[in-house]
Design an enzyme around this catalytic site. Sequence first.
Site, PDB file in Angstrom:
ATOM      1  N   ASN A 206      -5.370  12.725   0.248  1.00  0.00           N
ATOM      2  CA  ASN A 206      -4.683  11.637   0.937  1.00  0.00           C
ATOM      3  C   ASN A 206      -5.593  11.031   1.881  1.00  0.00           C
ATOM      4  OD1 ASN A 206      -1.891  10.692   1.832  1.00  0.00           O
ATOM      5  ND2 ASN A 206      -2.030  11.804   3.623  1.00  0.00           N
ATOM      6  N   LYS A 207      -5.041  10.185   2.681  1.00  0.00           N
ATOM      7  CA  LYS A 207      -5.714   9.413   3.494  1.00  0.00           C
ATOM      8  C   LYS A 207      -6.719   9.893   4.508  1.00  0.00           C
ATOM      9  CE  LYS A 207      -5.590   5.691   3.918  1.00  0.00           C
ATOM     10  NZ  LYS A 207      -6.563   4.914   3.550  1.00  0.00           N
TER      11      LYS A 207
ATOM     12  N   ARG B 140       0.659  -1.115   0.024  1.00  0.00           N
ATOM     13  CA  ARG B 140      -0.032  -0.270  -0.006  1.00  0.00           C
ATOM     14  C   ARG B 140       0.802   1.311   0.055  1.00  0.00           C
ATOM     15  NH1 ARG B 140       1.791   1.955   3.977  1.00  0.00           N
ATOM     16  NH2 ARG B 140       0.695   3.821   3.613  1.00  0.00           N
TER      17      ARG B 140
ATOM     18  N   ASP C 277      -2.106  10.765  -2.391  1.00  0.00           N
ATOM     19  CA  ASP C 277      -2.355   9.803  -3.659  1.00  0.00           C
ATOM     20  C   ASP C 277      -2.686  10.267  -4.843  1.00  0.00           C
ATOM     21  OD1 ASP C 277      -3.043   8.498  -0.631  1.00  0.00           O
ATOM     22  OD2 ASP C 277      -2.842   6.689  -2.209  1.00  0.00           O
TER      23      ASP C 277
ATOM     24  N   ALA D 225       0.682   5.161  -2.327  1.00  0.00           N
ATOM     25  CA  ALA D 225       0.626   5.498  -3.751  1.00  0.00           C
ATOM     26  C   ALA D 225       1.855   4.726  -4.531  1.00  0.00           C
ATOM     27  CB  ALA D 225       0.400   6.683  -4.078  1.00  0.00           C
TER      28      ALA D 225
ATOM     29  N   ARG E  48      -7.432  -0.564  -6.886  1.00  0.00           N
ATOM     30  CA  ARG E  48      -7.630   0.584  -6.185  1.00  0.00           C
ATOM     31  C   ARG E  48      -8.147   1.822  -7.042  1.00  0.00           C
ATOM     32  NH1 ARG E  48      -4.559   1.076  -0.771  1.00  0.00           N
ATOM     33  NH2 ARG E  48      -6.577   2.374   0.016  1.00  0.00           N
TER      34      ARG E  48
END
Length: 364
Positions: free
Chosen positions: A257-258, A56, A247, A58, A99
């Site tokens: 992002n997250k 995991r 990402d 990017a 994804r």
Amino acid sequence: MASERTNIMHYDTVNLDDERSALVIIDQTKLPGEVEMLSLTGQKDIWEAIYLLKVRGAPAIGVAAAIGVYLAAKGIDTEDPAAFRAQFKAAKDYLASARPTAVNLFWALDRMEAVLHKNPDASVPALKQLLHDEAVEIREEDIRVCRAIGEHGLTLIKDGDGILTHCNAGQLATTKYGTALAPIHLGVEKGMHFKVFTDETRPLLQGARLSAFELHSNGVDTTVICDNMASQVMKNGWVQAIFVGCDRVAANGDACNKIGTSGVAILAKHYGIPFYVCAPTSTIDMSIAHGDDIPIEERPAHEVTEMWYKQRMPPEGVKVYNPAFDVSENALVTAIITEYGIARAPYEESLKEIFRRKEEAAKK
Ligand code: MRU
């Protein structure tokens, strides 16, 4: 078994084993309890490893996909170039479906496909060799890129600083060094000391499990906080800079992002703390004008309701919303740190300049 002496910096997050025709990864779902290396040969296993976050982050997803599609190509049993190209395309599309948000996945797969376009008359064995070399180059480039981001990022902090990070954008999310954690790891190489706060990062705990393990194993002073403690830590004056990964960055500097990152960005603005987004150019998507157009992955409910708990936490029957990413709008971003330098607002201009530098470097 991971021990106090395990330094994760000495492991390869993602690699190609030519002899076994395998993608080799650290299974990140087992960290920090166990450092288990997985050797994946089948396309379904590689797809699942990406979907289930065994690999995991990017850049690491991009490298894994490049190696994965090369392995698919290597296994194609035909000498007919047209049939080979069709099967390659099917393998590429399959991995691309793992994804949706991290643009590195599509960037790496497109770069692999470009090898076929650039060599229209090549034989199948020649194409297999060229795809091998491109996958290896994508991996090696990732190491150089992360190191350069680390060097640029290091110019923004000083010895002794408190740094807050969200999720894991470290070595475990890339081939080496990471993006957001690269300045810290390079600082450690130079004998510097930082106090790093890692948000736990609900629901998959990449901060508590991965960043904390990675930093602690490399000797960094690391404090884990629950996501809702970030405001208190900033208010205490313990944070001089925030570094996060991303990402996908839109052309206007909106940074995806997250999930939870945008809350950190809003807090940073409130407390006057610089909020830095670390982004390899492979993560910047100039085809997307603003963050609203970035596809946001939604993940299964059990990650919120059951995972990590001894028993299901919310009552049966309640609805769950589980977006994996959010977008920090450009006005909240102090700077975007790339391998070609540091971009600041207005990002429409500064990001174009970063890509101009990239093109210049490619000519040399
Ligand atoms: O869902 P994940 O764990 O793949 O999300 C990862 C992140 O959000 C990272 O911050 C991002 O990919 C950058 S990694 C250098």
